[in-house]
Design a protein around this motif. Structure first.
Motif, PDB file in Angstrom:
ATOM      1  N   TYR A  59       8.505  44.452 131.421  1.00  0.00           N
ATOM      2  CA  TYR A  59       6.972  44.323 130.887  1.00  0.00           C
ATOM      3  C   TYR A  59       6.953  44.919 129.409  1.00  0.00           C
ATOM      4  O   TYR A  59       6.555  44.166 128.617  1.00  0.00           O
ATOM      5  CB  TYR A  59       6.097  45.415 131.376  1.00  0.00           C
ATOM      6  CG  TYR A  59       5.386  44.938 132.779  1.00  0.00           C
ATOM      7  CD1 TYR A  59       6.100  44.203 133.800  1.00  0.00           C
ATOM      8  CD2 TYR A  59       4.199  45.189 133.122  1.00  0.00           C
ATOM      9  CE1 TYR A  59       5.505  43.839 134.837  1.00  0.00           C
ATOM     10  CE2 TYR A  59       3.694  44.934 134.626  1.00  0.00           C
ATOM     11  CZ  TYR A  59       4.292  44.089 135.165  1.00  0.00           C
ATOM     12  OH  TYR A  59       3.725  43.620 136.531  1.00  0.00           O
ATOM     13  N   GLN A  60       7.639  45.913 129.173  1.00  0.00           N
ATOM     14  CA  GLN A  60       7.849  46.501 127.863  1.00  0.00           C
ATOM     15  C   GLN A  60       8.508  45.511 126.761  1.00  0.00           C
ATOM     16  O   GLN A  60       8.203  44.983 125.750  1.00  0.00           O
ATOM     17  CB  GLN A  60       8.464  47.953 127.783  1.00  0.00           C
ATOM     18  CG  GLN A  60       7.989  48.577 126.510  1.00  0.00           C
ATOM     19  CD  GLN A  60       8.404  50.148 126.726  1.00  0.00           C
ATOM     20  OE1 GLN A  60       9.503  50.253 127.256  1.00  0.00           O
ATOM     21  NE2 GLN A  60       7.890  51.185 125.836  1.00  0.00           N
ATOM     22  N   TYR A  61       9.845  45.109 127.424  1.00  0.00           N
ATOM     23  CA  TYR A  61      10.881  44.220 126.660  1.00  0.00           C
ATOM     24  C   TYR A  61      10.077  42.976 126.263  1.00  0.00           C
ATOM     25  O   TYR A  61      10.286  42.100 124.937  1.00  0.00           O
ATOM     26  CB  TYR A  61      12.002  44.001 127.396  1.00  0.00           C
ATOM     27  CG  TYR A  61      13.140  43.438 126.515  1.00  0.00           C
ATOM     28  CD1 TYR A  61      13.733  43.844 125.734  1.00  0.00           C
ATOM     29  CD2 TYR A  61      13.352  41.903 126.931  1.00  0.00           C
ATOM     30  CE1 TYR A  61      14.710  43.136 124.674  1.00  0.00           C
ATOM     31  CE2 TYR A  61      14.360  41.307 126.134  1.00  0.00           C
ATOM     32  CZ  TYR A  61      14.878  41.648 125.236  1.00  0.00           C
ATOM     33  OH  TYR A  61      15.959  41.046 124.619  1.00  0.00           O
ATOM     34  N   THR A  62       9.169  42.278 127.273  1.00  0.00           N
ATOM     35  CA  THR A  62       8.664  41.069 126.920  1.00  0.00           C
ATOM     36  C   THR A  62       7.399  40.871 126.283  1.00  0.00           C
ATOM     37  O   THR A  62       6.786  40.007 125.838  1.00  0.00           O
ATOM     38  CB  THR A  62       8.758  40.164 128.311  1.00  0.00           C
ATOM     39  OG1 THR A  62       7.944  41.170 129.178  1.00  0.00           O
ATOM     40  CG2 THR A  62       9.963  39.758 128.960  1.00  0.00           C
ATOM     41  N   GLU A  63       7.114  42.393 125.888  1.00  0.00           N
ATOM     42  CA  GLU A  63       5.780  42.425 125.148  1.00  0.00           C
ATOM     43  C   GLU A  63       6.044  41.549 123.757  1.00  0.00           C
ATOM     44  O   GLU A  63       5.194  41.022 123.367  1.00  0.00           O
ATOM     45  CB  GLU A  63       5.506  43.721 124.800  1.00  0.00           C
ATOM     46  CG  GLU A  63       4.007  44.289 125.645  1.00  0.00           C
ATOM     47  CD  GLU A  63       3.833  45.716 125.512  1.00  0.00           C
ATOM     48  OE1 GLU A  63       4.081  46.296 124.548  1.00  0.00           O
ATOM     49  OE2 GLU A  63       3.583  46.254 126.666  1.00  0.00           O
ATOM     50  N   ASN A  64       7.068  41.579 122.976  1.00  0.00           N
ATOM     51  CA  ASN A  64       7.199  41.287 121.869  1.00  0.00           C
ATOM     52  C   ASN A  64       8.120  39.903 122.055  1.00  0.00           C
ATOM     53  O   ASN A  64       8.689  39.666 120.898  1.00  0.00           O
ATOM     54  CB  ASN A  64       7.768  42.161 120.775  1.00  0.00           C
ATOM     55  CG  ASN A  64       6.819  43.161 120.680  1.00  0.00           C
ATOM     56  OD1 ASN A  64       5.736  42.840 120.514  1.00  0.00           O
ATOM     57  ND2 ASN A  64       7.315  44.677 120.675  1.00  0.00           N
ATOM     58  N   VAL A  65       8.269  39.497 123.243  1.00  0.00           N
ATOM     59  CA  VAL A  65       9.177  38.305 123.111  1.00  0.00           C
ATOM     60  C   VAL A  65       8.644  37.125 124.113  1.00  0.00           C
ATOM     61  O   VAL A  65       8.690  37.122 125.239  1.00  0.00           O
ATOM     62  CB  VAL A  65      10.569  38.905 124.110  1.00  0.00           C
ATOM     63  CG1 VAL A  65      11.503  37.496 124.268  1.00  0.00           C
ATOM     64  CG2 VAL A  65      11.496  39.769 123.316  1.00  0.00           C
ATOM     65  N   PRO A  66       7.629  36.551 123.318  1.00  0.00           N
ATOM     66  CA  PRO A  66       6.879  35.428 124.162  1.00  0.00           C
ATOM     67  C   PRO A  66       8.088  34.523 124.528  1.00  0.00           C
ATOM     68  O   PRO A  66       8.900  34.035 124.158  1.00  0.00           O
ATOM     69  CB  PRO A  66       6.166  34.727 122.910  1.00  0.00           C
ATOM     70  CG  PRO A  66       6.722  35.122 121.614  1.00  0.00           C
ATOM     71  CD  PRO A  66       7.159  36.637 122.044  1.00  0.00           C
ATOM     72  N   LEU A  67       7.809  34.244 125.970  1.00  0.00           N
ATOM     73  CA  LEU A  67       8.741  33.284 126.579  1.00  0.00           C
ATOM     74  C   LEU A  67       8.314  31.720 126.354  1.00  0.00           C
ATOM     75  O   LEU A  67       7.119  31.186 126.447  1.00  0.00           O
ATOM     76  CB  LEU A  67       8.575  33.661 128.075  1.00  0.00           C
ATOM     77  CG  LEU A  67       9.274  34.930 128.475  1.00  0.00           C
ATOM     78  CD1 LEU A  67       9.099  35.123 129.846  1.00  0.00           C
ATOM     79  CD2 LEU A  67      10.526  35.243 127.770  1.00  0.00           C
ATOM     80  N   LEU A  68       9.474  30.918 126.371  1.00  0.00           N
ATOM     81  CA  LEU A  68       9.494  29.440 126.480  1.00  0.00           C
ATOM     82  C   LEU A  68       9.714  29.132 127.903  1.00  0.00           C
ATOM     83  O   LEU A  68       9.043  28.052 128.403  1.00  0.00           O
ATOM     84  CB  LEU A  68      10.446  28.870 125.513  1.00  0.00           C
ATOM     85  CG  LEU A  68      10.043  27.705 124.770  1.00  0.00           C
ATOM     86  CD1 LEU A  68       8.781  27.674 124.090  1.00  0.00           C
ATOM     87  CD2 LEU A  68      11.258  27.353 123.821  1.00  0.00           C
TER      88      LEU A  68
END
Ligand SMILES: [Zn+2]
Length: 362
Positions: free
Chosen positions: A231-240
Protein backbone atom coordinates in the motif's frame (compact mmCIF):
# COMPACT_ATOMS: atom_id res chain seq x y z
CA UNK A 1 13.72 -51.68 5.48
CA UNK A 2 13.77 -48.37 7.32
CA UNK A 3 12.61 -45.20 5.55
CA UNK A 4 13.72 -41.92 7.04
CA UNK A 5 11.62 -38.93 6.07
CA UNK A 6 12.39 -35.28 6.65
CA UNK A 7 10.66 -31.97 5.99
CA UNK A 8 13.38 -30.02 7.74
CA UNK A 9 14.30 -27.68 4.86
CA UNK A 10 12.71 -24.68 3.12
CA UNK A 11 9.34 -25.69 1.66
CA UNK A 12 9.11 -28.99 3.57
CA UNK A 13 5.59 -30.19 4.38
CA UNK A 14 4.62 -33.73 5.41
CA UNK A 15 3.16 -35.72 8.27
CA UNK A 16 4.13 -39.38 8.45
CA UNK A 17 1.29 -41.56 9.74
CA UNK A 18 2.96 -44.96 9.72
CA UNK A 19 5.64 -47.13 8.17
CA UNK A 20 5.41 -50.87 7.79
CA UNK A 21 8.44 -52.28 6.02
CA UNK A 22 8.36 -50.67 2.55
CA UNK A 23 4.89 -49.12 2.83
CA UNK A 24 4.65 -45.58 4.16
CA UNK A 25 1.43 -43.72 4.97
CA UNK A 26 1.52 -39.93 4.81
CA UNK A 27 -0.57 -36.81 4.83
CA UNK A 28 -0.01 -33.27 3.66
CA UNK A 29 -0.12 -30.75 6.50
CA UNK A 30 -2.96 -28.22 6.26
CA UNK A 31 -1.55 -26.05 9.05
CA UNK A 32 -3.66 -22.88 9.29
CA UNK A 33 -5.52 -23.30 6.00
CA UNK A 34 -9.29 -23.30 6.23
CA UNK A 35 -10.34 -26.60 4.66
CA UNK A 36 -8.53 -29.00 2.36
CA UNK A 37 -5.54 -28.28 0.09
CA UNK A 38 -2.97 -30.48 -1.65
CA UNK A 39 0.61 -29.24 -1.21
CA UNK A 40 3.32 -31.54 0.20
CA UNK A 41 7.11 -31.78 -0.10
CA UNK A 42 9.51 -34.17 1.66
CA UNK A 43 12.89 -35.89 1.42
CA UNK A 44 13.21 -39.65 1.95
CA UNK A 45 16.03 -42.14 2.24
CA UNK A 46 15.81 -45.94 2.45
CA UNK A 47 18.11 -48.00 4.66
CA UNK A 48 18.69 -50.43 1.79
CA UNK A 49 18.02 -50.35 -1.98
CA UNK A 50 14.50 -51.36 -2.95
CA UNK A 51 10.97 -50.31 -3.82
CA UNK A 52 8.91 -48.21 -1.42
CA UNK A 53 5.19 -47.39 -1.68
CA UNK A 54 4.08 -43.98 -0.44
CA UNK A 55 0.37 -43.75 0.25
CA UNK A 56 -1.45 -40.49 1.02
CA UNK A 57 -4.44 -40.81 3.30
CA UNK A 58 -6.13 -37.44 2.96
CA UNK A 59 -7.49 -37.00 -0.55
CA UNK A 60 -6.05 -37.21 -4.05
CA UNK A 61 -2.76 -35.32 -3.97
CA UNK A 62 -0.61 -37.06 -6.57
CA UNK A 63 -0.77 -35.41 -9.96
CA UNK A 64 -1.39 -37.19 -13.26
CA UNK A 65 2.36 -37.58 -13.91
CA UNK A 66 3.28 -38.87 -10.45
CA UNK A 67 5.29 -36.87 -7.92
CA UNK A 68 7.93 -34.30 -8.83
CA UNK A 69 11.28 -36.00 -8.12
CA UNK A 70 14.71 -34.53 -7.40
CA UNK A 71 18.10 -35.92 -6.51
CA UNK A 72 19.47 -32.56 -5.31
CA UNK A 73 16.41 -30.54 -4.28
CA UNK A 74 17.06 -28.12 -7.19
CA UNK A 75 16.52 -29.98 -10.48
CA UNK A 76 13.16 -31.72 -10.75
CA UNK A 77 11.53 -34.19 -13.12
CA UNK A 78 8.56 -36.56 -13.36
CA UNK A 79 8.56 -40.27 -14.17
CA UNK A 80 4.97 -41.40 -14.47
CA UNK A 81 5.87 -44.83 -15.79
CA UNK A 82 8.05 -45.68 -12.81
CA UNK A 83 6.14 -43.94 -10.01
CA UNK A 84 2.43 -43.41 -10.63
CA UNK A 85 0.09 -45.93 -8.99
CA UNK A 86 -2.95 -43.73 -8.39
CA UNK A 87 -3.79 -40.18 -7.30
CA UNK A 88 -3.20 -41.33 -3.71
CA UNK A 89 -0.13 -43.59 -4.02
CA UNK A 90 3.23 -43.67 -5.79
CA UNK A 91 6.20 -46.00 -5.75
CA UNK A 92 9.89 -45.30 -5.98
CA UNK A 93 12.85 -47.62 -6.34
CA UNK A 94 15.53 -46.29 -3.98
CA UNK A 95 19.26 -46.64 -4.44
CA UNK A 96 21.45 -45.45 -1.64
CA UNK A 97 20.88 -41.70 -1.67
CA UNK A 98 18.15 -39.36 -0.43
CA UNK A 99 15.45 -38.32 -2.89
CA UNK A 100 13.18 -35.29 -2.74
CA UNK A 101 9.51 -35.67 -3.67
CA UNK A 102 6.89 -32.98 -3.99
CA UNK A 103 3.36 -32.43 -5.24
CA UNK A 104 4.71 -30.23 -8.05
CA UNK A 105 8.05 -28.51 -8.75
CA UNK A 106 9.02 -26.31 -5.78
CA UNK A 107 10.59 -22.84 -5.98
CA UNK A 108 12.18 -21.46 -2.83
CA UNK A 109 13.96 -18.25 -1.85
CA UNK A 110 17.35 -19.89 -2.51
CA UNK A 111 16.39 -20.31 -6.18
CA UNK A 112 15.46 -16.66 -6.44
CA UNK A 113 18.85 -15.80 -4.93
CA UNK A 114 20.62 -17.98 -7.52
CA UNK A 115 18.72 -16.21 -10.30
CA UNK A 116 19.61 -12.79 -8.91
CA UNK A 117 23.26 -13.72 -8.54
CA UNK A 118 23.47 -14.86 -12.15
CA UNK A 119 21.69 -11.77 -13.45
CA UNK A 120 22.92 -8.99 -11.16
CA UNK A 121 25.22 -7.61 -13.86
CA UNK A 122 22.30 -7.22 -16.30
CA UNK A 123 20.67 -4.40 -14.36
CA UNK A 124 18.23 -5.91 -11.89
CA UNK A 125 18.46 -4.30 -8.46
CA UNK A 126 17.39 -5.91 -5.21
CA UNK A 127 15.89 -4.01 -2.27
CA UNK A 128 13.90 -4.91 0.83
CA UNK A 129 10.18 -4.11 0.71
CA UNK A 130 9.61 -4.88 4.40
CA UNK A 131 10.26 -7.46 7.09
CA UNK A 132 7.76 -10.28 7.58
CA UNK A 133 6.01 -11.31 10.78
CA UNK A 134 8.74 -13.94 11.25
CA UNK A 135 11.62 -11.57 10.55
CA UNK A 136 12.41 -12.39 6.91
CA UNK A 137 13.26 -9.59 4.47
CA UNK A 138 10.84 -9.48 1.54
CA UNK A 139 12.73 -8.87 -1.71
CA UNK A 140 11.65 -6.02 -3.96
CA UNK A 141 13.32 -6.12 -7.37
CA UNK A 142 13.53 -3.38 -9.96
CA UNK A 143 14.32 -3.52 -13.67
CA UNK A 144 14.26 -0.55 -16.03
CA UNK A 145 14.01 3.20 -15.69
CA UNK A 146 12.40 4.55 -12.48
CA UNK A 147 12.67 8.18 -13.69
CA UNK A 148 10.16 7.55 -16.49
CA UNK A 149 7.25 7.40 -14.02
CA UNK A 150 5.76 4.49 -15.99
CA UNK A 151 5.43 1.65 -13.54
CA UNK A 152 4.60 -2.00 -13.89
CA UNK A 153 4.10 -4.15 -10.78
CA UNK A 154 4.53 -7.93 -10.79
CA UNK A 155 3.71 -10.03 -7.72
CA UNK A 156 3.82 -13.73 -6.95
CA UNK A 157 3.21 -16.22 -4.13
CA UNK A 158 0.27 -14.50 -2.50
CA UNK A 159 -0.51 -18.20 -2.03
CA UNK A 160 2.64 -19.80 -0.67
CA UNK A 161 2.39 -23.22 -2.34
CA UNK A 162 1.90 -21.92 -5.90
CA UNK A 163 5.48 -22.58 -6.95
CA UNK A 164 5.05 -23.03 -10.71
CA UNK A 165 4.01 -19.38 -10.93
CA UNK A 166 7.50 -18.44 -9.69
CA UNK A 167 9.13 -20.10 -12.70
CA UNK A 168 6.89 -18.10 -15.02
CA UNK A 169 7.85 -14.92 -13.20
CA UNK A 170 11.52 -15.89 -13.45
CA UNK A 171 10.97 -16.33 -17.20
CA UNK A 172 9.47 -12.82 -17.40
CA UNK A 173 12.50 -11.35 -15.62
CA UNK A 174 14.83 -13.39 -17.80
CA UNK A 175 13.17 -12.01 -20.96
CA UNK A 176 13.25 -8.43 -19.69
CA UNK A 177 16.97 -8.70 -18.91
CA UNK A 178 18.02 -10.67 -21.97
CA UNK A 179 17.73 -8.08 -24.73
CA UNK A 180 16.94 -4.49 -25.49
CA UNK A 181 13.20 -3.94 -25.17
CA UNK A 182 10.68 -1.12 -24.84
CA UNK A 183 9.57 -2.03 -21.33
CA UNK A 184 13.01 -1.75 -19.78
CA UNK A 185 13.86 1.40 -21.75
CA UNK A 186 10.63 3.27 -21.09
CA UNK A 187 9.21 1.83 -17.84
CA UNK A 188 10.23 0.63 -14.42
CA UNK A 189 9.20 -2.92 -13.57
CA UNK A 190 8.79 -3.46 -9.82
CA UNK A 191 8.67 -7.08 -8.73
CA UNK A 192 7.68 -8.62 -5.38
CA UNK A 193 8.36 -12.29 -6.14
CA UNK A 194 7.46 -13.76 -2.76
CA UNK A 195 4.57 -12.00 -1.07
CA UNK A 196 3.95 -14.70 1.57
CA UNK A 197 7.65 -15.37 2.09
CA UNK A 198 7.18 -16.94 5.53
CA UNK A 199 4.65 -19.36 4.06
CA UNK A 200 6.89 -20.19 1.08
CA UNK A 201 9.88 -21.01 3.27
CA UNK A 202 7.85 -22.78 5.96
CA UNK A 203 6.16 -24.97 3.33
CA UNK A 204 2.62 -23.81 4.11
CA UNK A 205 -0.35 -24.30 1.83
CA UNK A 206 -0.95 -20.56 2.21
CA UNK A 207 -4.20 -20.77 0.26
CA UNK A 208 -7.24 -19.99 2.41
CA UNK A 209 -4.98 -19.23 5.37
CA UNK A 210 -6.99 -18.12 8.40
CA UNK A 211 -8.30 -15.52 9.13
CA UNK A 212 -7.81 -14.81 5.41
CA UNK A 213 -4.98 -15.40 2.96
CA UNK A 214 -2.60 -12.80 1.54
CA UNK A 215 -4.59 -12.23 -1.65
CA UNK A 216 -7.68 -11.42 0.42
CA UNK A 217 -5.79 -8.83 2.45
CA UNK A 218 -6.36 -5.90 0.05
CA UNK A 219 -8.99 -4.38 2.35
CA UNK A 220 -9.28 -1.10 4.24
CA UNK A 221 -7.52 -2.76 7.18
CA UNK A 222 -4.79 -5.12 5.89
CA UNK A 223 -3.36 -7.43 8.55
CA UNK A 224 -0.08 -8.55 6.92
CA UNK A 225 3.08 -6.44 6.97
CA UNK A 226 3.66 -7.10 3.25
CA UNK A 227 0.23 -5.78 2.22
CA UNK A 228 0.73 -2.65 4.30
CA UNK A 229 4.15 -2.21 2.68
CA UNK A 230 2.66 -2.60 -0.82
CA UNK A 231 0.00 0.00 0.00
CA UNK A 232 2.71 2.39 1.12
CA UNK A 233 5.15 1.64 -1.70
CA UNK A 234 2.58 2.16 -4.46
CA UNK A 235 1.30 5.45 -3.04
CA UNK A 236 3.92 7.29 -5.05
CA UNK A 237 4.19 4.72 -7.83
CA UNK A 238 1.11 5.09 -10.06
CA UNK A 239 0.75 1.88 -12.03
CA UNK A 240 0.41 1.37 -15.75
CA UNK A 241 0.05 -2.42 -15.55
CA UNK A 242 -0.04 -4.94 -12.69
CA UNK A 243 0.07 -8.72 -12.88
CA UNK A 244 -0.23 -11.25 -10.11
CA UNK A 245 1.14 -14.76 -10.78
CA UNK A 246 -0.76 -17.77 -9.38
CA UNK A 247 -1.39 -21.48 -9.81
CA UNK A 248 -4.96 -22.81 -9.86
CA UNK A 249 -6.64 -25.78 -8.19
CA UNK A 250 -4.72 -29.06 -8.42
CA UNK A 251 -5.51 -30.34 -11.97
CA UNK A 252 -8.26 -31.04 -14.52
CA UNK A 253 -10.48 -28.83 -16.71
CA UNK A 254 -9.45 -25.19 -16.68
CA UNK A 255 -6.91 -26.02 -13.92
CA UNK A 256 -4.77 -27.75 -16.52
CA UNK A 257 -4.84 -24.73 -18.85
CA UNK A 258 -2.81 -21.53 -18.82
CA UNK A 259 -5.53 -19.05 -17.93
CA UNK A 260 -6.09 -15.36 -17.35
CA UNK A 261 -8.72 -14.71 -14.69
CA UNK A 262 -11.07 -12.01 -15.94
CA UNK A 263 -13.06 -9.64 -13.79
CA UNK A 264 -16.37 -8.03 -14.57
CA UNK A 265 -16.64 -4.94 -16.80
CA UNK A 266 -15.01 -2.47 -17.01
CA UNK A 267 -11.93 -4.57 -16.12
CA UNK A 268 -12.67 -7.36 -18.58
CA UNK A 269 -12.17 -5.21 -21.67
CA UNK A 270 -8.45 -4.61 -21.09
CA UNK A 271 -7.98 -8.18 -19.85
CA UNK A 272 -9.52 -9.50 -23.08
CA UNK A 273 -7.29 -7.24 -25.17
CA UNK A 274 -4.21 -8.52 -23.35
CA UNK A 275 -5.42 -12.10 -23.81
CA UNK A 276 -5.71 -11.64 -27.56
CA UNK A 277 -2.12 -10.40 -27.67
CA UNK A 278 -0.92 -13.32 -25.55
CA UNK A 279 -2.70 -15.74 -27.88
CA UNK A 280 -0.92 -14.20 -30.88
CA UNK A 281 2.46 -14.25 -29.15
CA UNK A 282 2.24 -17.90 -28.08
CA UNK A 283 0.87 -18.89 -31.51
CA UNK A 284 0.02 -22.39 -30.30
CA UNK A 285 -3.49 -23.17 -29.05
CA UNK A 286 -2.11 -26.08 -27.06
CA UNK A 287 -0.22 -23.53 -24.94
CA UNK A 288 -2.76 -20.72 -24.72
CA UNK A 289 -5.93 -19.40 -26.27
CA UNK A 290 -8.35 -16.70 -25.09
CA UNK A 291 -10.86 -19.54 -24.60
CA UNK A 292 -8.76 -20.77 -21.66
CA UNK A 293 -9.69 -17.68 -19.67
CA UNK A 294 -11.65 -17.98 -16.46
CA UNK A 295 -14.36 -15.42 -17.19
CA UNK A 296 -16.24 -13.61 -14.47
CA UNK A 297 -19.51 -15.30 -13.60
CA UNK A 298 -18.28 -18.83 -14.31
CA UNK A 299 -16.94 -21.59 -12.05
CA UNK A 300 -15.43 -20.24 -8.84
CA UNK A 301 -15.02 -16.79 -10.37
CA UNK A 302 -18.29 -15.23 -9.22
CA UNK A 303 -17.35 -13.01 -6.26
CA UNK A 304 -15.91 -9.50 -6.18
CA UNK A 305 -13.51 -10.46 -3.40
CA UNK A 306 -10.56 -8.27 -2.41
CA UNK A 307 -7.51 -9.28 -4.42
CA UNK A 308 -4.20 -7.89 -5.61
CA UNK A 309 -5.33 -7.27 -9.20
CA UNK A 310 -8.29 -5.16 -8.05
CA UNK A 311 -5.88 -3.17 -5.92
CA UNK A 312 -3.61 -2.64 -8.96
CA UNK A 313 -6.54 -1.07 -10.82
CA UNK A 314 -7.16 1.18 -7.81
CA UNK A 315 -3.55 2.32 -8.13
CA UNK A 316 -4.15 3.38 -11.70
CA UNK A 317 -3.30 0.28 -13.72
CA UNK A 318 -4.84 0.25 -17.20
CA UNK A 319 -4.71 -3.54 -17.23
CA UNK A 320 -4.31 -5.97 -14.33
CA UNK A 321 -5.24 -9.58 -13.58
CA UNK A 322 -4.27 -12.87 -11.95
CA UNK A 323 -2.50 -15.30 -14.26
CA UNK A 324 -3.08 -18.97 -13.43
CA UNK A 325 -0.30 -21.36 -14.46
CA UNK A 326 -1.16 -25.07 -14.05
CA UNK A 327 0.99 -27.30 -11.89
CA UNK A 328 1.29 -29.90 -14.66
CA UNK A 329 -0.62 -28.85 -17.77
CA UNK A 330 -2.14 -31.43 -20.07
CA UNK A 331 0.39 -31.59 -22.86
CA UNK A 332 2.39 -34.70 -23.76
CA UNK A 333 4.92 -33.93 -21.05
CA UNK A 334 4.22 -32.28 -17.69
CA UNK A 335 5.43 -28.68 -17.37
CA UNK A 336 9.17 -28.65 -16.73
CA UNK A 337 11.15 -25.85 -15.11
CA UNK A 338 12.37 -24.75 -18.55
CA UNK A 339 8.91 -24.85 -20.12
CA UNK A 340 7.48 -22.75 -17.27
CA UNK A 341 10.23 -20.18 -17.86
CA UNK A 342 9.32 -20.21 -21.56
CA UNK A 343 5.75 -19.32 -20.62
CA UNK A 344 7.26 -16.33 -18.84
CA UNK A 345 9.05 -15.32 -22.04
CA UNK A 346 5.72 -15.36 -23.90
CA UNK A 347 4.08 -13.34 -21.16
CA UNK A 348 6.81 -10.67 -21.15
CA UNK A 349 6.61 -10.37 -24.94
CA UNK A 350 2.83 -9.88 -24.59
CA UNK A 351 3.42 -7.18 -21.97
CA UNK A 352 5.66 -5.32 -24.39
CA UNK A 353 3.14 -5.63 -27.22
CA UNK A 354 0.30 -4.42 -25.00
CA UNK A 355 2.39 -1.46 -23.87
CA UNK A 356 3.25 -0.56 -27.43
CA UNK A 357 -0.32 -0.86 -28.68
CA UNK A 358 -2.31 0.69 -25.83
CA UNK A 359 -0.15 2.60 -23.36
CA UNK A 360 2.96 4.06 -24.94
CA UNK A 361 1.36 7.05 -26.62
CA UNK A 362 -1.23 7.84 -23.98
ZN1 LIG B 1 -3.32 -18.34 -5.93
Amino acid sequence: MQISITKDYPGGNIHMISQEDSHVQLQQEMRDSDGWWFYWNFCAEASEPGEVIFEFTNGEVIGPYGPAISEDGIHWYYDREETFLSHTAFRYHFGNKPIWFAYSIPYQLSQLHSFLKENAWKGITCHTLCVTEQGREIPLLRIGAPETGRNILLTCRHHACESCASYVLEGVMDWLLAKDNLLVRECCIHIVPMIDLDGVENGDQGKNRLPHDHNRDYTDQPIYAVTKAIYQYTENVPLLMGFDFHCPWKWGDVNSLWSIVQGEEPFAKAQQAFSQILEKVTADPKIYTVKNNTVFGSGWNIHRTPSAWRFFFRRGAQVAFSLETPYFGEMKEPFSQDFLRKLGHYFAAAMEQYYLRFLRNE
